[in-house]
Each structure stands twice: as C-alpha cells, then as structure tokens.
Design an enzyme around this catalytic site. Structure first.
Site, short mmCIF file in Angstrom:
data_model
loop_
_atom_site.label_atom_id
_atom_site.label_comp_id
_atom_site.label_asym_id
_atom_site.label_seq_id
_atom_site.Cartn_x
_atom_site.Cartn_y
_atom_site.Cartn_z
N HIS A 39 21.34 9.52 69.42
CA HIS A 39 20.24 10.49 69.44
C HIS A 39 20.59 11.66 70.33
O HIS A 39 21.56 11.59 71.10
CB HIS A 39 18.98 9.81 70.00
CG HIS A 39 19.16 9.38 71.42
ND1 HIS A 39 19.73 8.17 71.75
CD2 HIS A 39 18.91 10.00 72.60
CE1 HIS A 39 19.80 8.08 73.08
NE2 HIS A 39 19.32 9.18 73.62
N HIS A 124 23.52 17.19 74.01
CA HIS A 124 24.68 16.39 73.62
C HIS A 124 24.18 15.09 73.00
O HIS A 124 23.02 14.73 73.16
CB HIS A 124 25.53 16.06 74.86
CG HIS A 124 24.77 15.22 75.84
ND1 HIS A 124 23.92 15.75 76.77
CD2 HIS A 124 24.70 13.87 75.99
CE1 HIS A 124 23.36 14.78 77.45
NE2 HIS A 124 23.82 13.62 77.01
#
Ligand code: 2AM
Length: 185
Positions: A39, A124
């Site tokens: 995620h 990220h």
C-alpha cells in the site's frame, strides 16, 4: 482506554501488487511485505482511542480529490545514507493530486482535534524491511537490479482508513473504511 493503530492509505490493485511482489528475492535478513498488504501510506496516526474511529471516518468523508493516475516506478531505501532499513518502490514525484489528497486527509484529521506528527511526506510503497543479518551488498544489488523498475500506472479511485495490528508474524492490516475519490460538488 482501548486503542487502535490506524493509518490512511491508498490500496494498490492486484496487478500492481503482483508486479511488485515479482521483485522479491529470498534474501536472508529482508522481510518482504505480504503482497496483499502492499500500500501507499498517506498518513500514519499511531494508537488512537478506538472510540474516535467513527469521528475520524466521518471527517474523511469530506475529502474531495478527483481520481488520478499514479505511476509506480523506481526503487530506493530509507534512510538514503547509512544502513538501509526500508526498501521501497517509488511513485515518481507523485501526482499533484496525491499531495492534495495527503493535505486534505491531514486537514480533515486535524479538524477532529487529533494531534498529528506532521513530517515530510515521502510517498513510497514499502517492499521490505532490512533486518540485522542481511548480507552486506544485498540491498545495493537489489537497487542496482531494479533501479529502472516500472509497473503499469494505475488509477487511484479511493483511499482507506486501515487498522494495523502488530502480531508475532508481522503487522496485519485491515481496511476499516473506504472513501471514493471524487471531485467537489
Ligand atoms: P510505510 O512502511 O509504507 O511507510 C501501517 O503501520 C503503515 O504506517 C506502515 O506500513 C508504515 O507505512 C506506516 N508507519 C508505521 N509506523 C510509522 C511511524 N512510526 N511513522 C510513520 N509511518 C509509520
């Protein structure tokens, strides 16, 4: 007071998760993120009074950002210098709407009175955590091999309020609520 460890994230579609998990290598000392849990964290809230969950969810329904296409490309590490602890895949410079989304999520959460540890946003996707005992050079080799990694860009259509439970086998993430990305009316 019962608490929940909460975070707000964009879930990745299965096709992107598969492309990311295909990078995994069985290297001693690197704990790879479970593919189903890959995620992009927008905001980590930490341990929050469990009774606040509904208030936070109600605040997040006020976020108004249109869906956007997000590239998933490149790999890197945190911290950028010294021994690496986190291996990640990047999202380019991030779509302007990604930053808009993070800002609106923060504003919505702050409006509930929640104290947030506001820090620099480095979007990220965490691929793995590097533990003591990882062979020297393993991280550098991974980065060299996958510097040019590029997954098919995907359309972010929603974000989630998730619960993270710390268990013996690693954190288990469960979506608590999902919010559609939509333009302001
Ligand atoms: P990340 O690894 O993608 O940065 C749920 O715990 C998620 O919140 C983690 O996957 C992590 O996302 C992020 N997170 C966990 N602990 C954190 C902390 N102390 N500060 C900021 N983000 C954190």
């Amino acid at each position: 007071m019962p608490t929940e460890r909460l975070f707000v994230a964009i879930a990745l579609p299965a096709s992107v998760r598969e492309q990311l998990a295909a990078l995994y290598e069985p290297v001693r000392g690197i704990a790879w993120t479970r593919p189903e849990q890959l995620h992009l964290t927008l905001r980590f809230l930490g341990d929050v009074d469990a009774a606040l969950g509904e208030t936070l969810a109600a605040a997040l329904t006020r976020v108004r950002v249109e869906p956007f296409v997000l590239p998933v490309a490149g790999t890197g590490v945190f911290p950028p210098r010294g021994p690496a602890r986190v291996l990640w895949a990047g999202v380019g410079h991030g779509h302007p709407r990604l930053h808009q989304l993070r800002q609106q999520v923060d504003d919505a959460l702050l409006a509930t009175g929640l104290a947030l540890d506001v820090r620099f946003f480095r979007p990220h996707v965490t691929l793995g955590r590097v533990q003591a005992g990882a062979p020297p050079g393993a991280v550098a080799q991974f980065l060299k091999r996958h510097r040019a990694f590029e997954a098919a860009p995907f359309r972010a259509e929603s974000f989630q309020l998730c619960v993270s439970e710390l268990k013996a086998g690693g954190a288990v993430h469960t979506p608590k609520r999902e919010f559609a990305l939509q333009r302001s009316r």
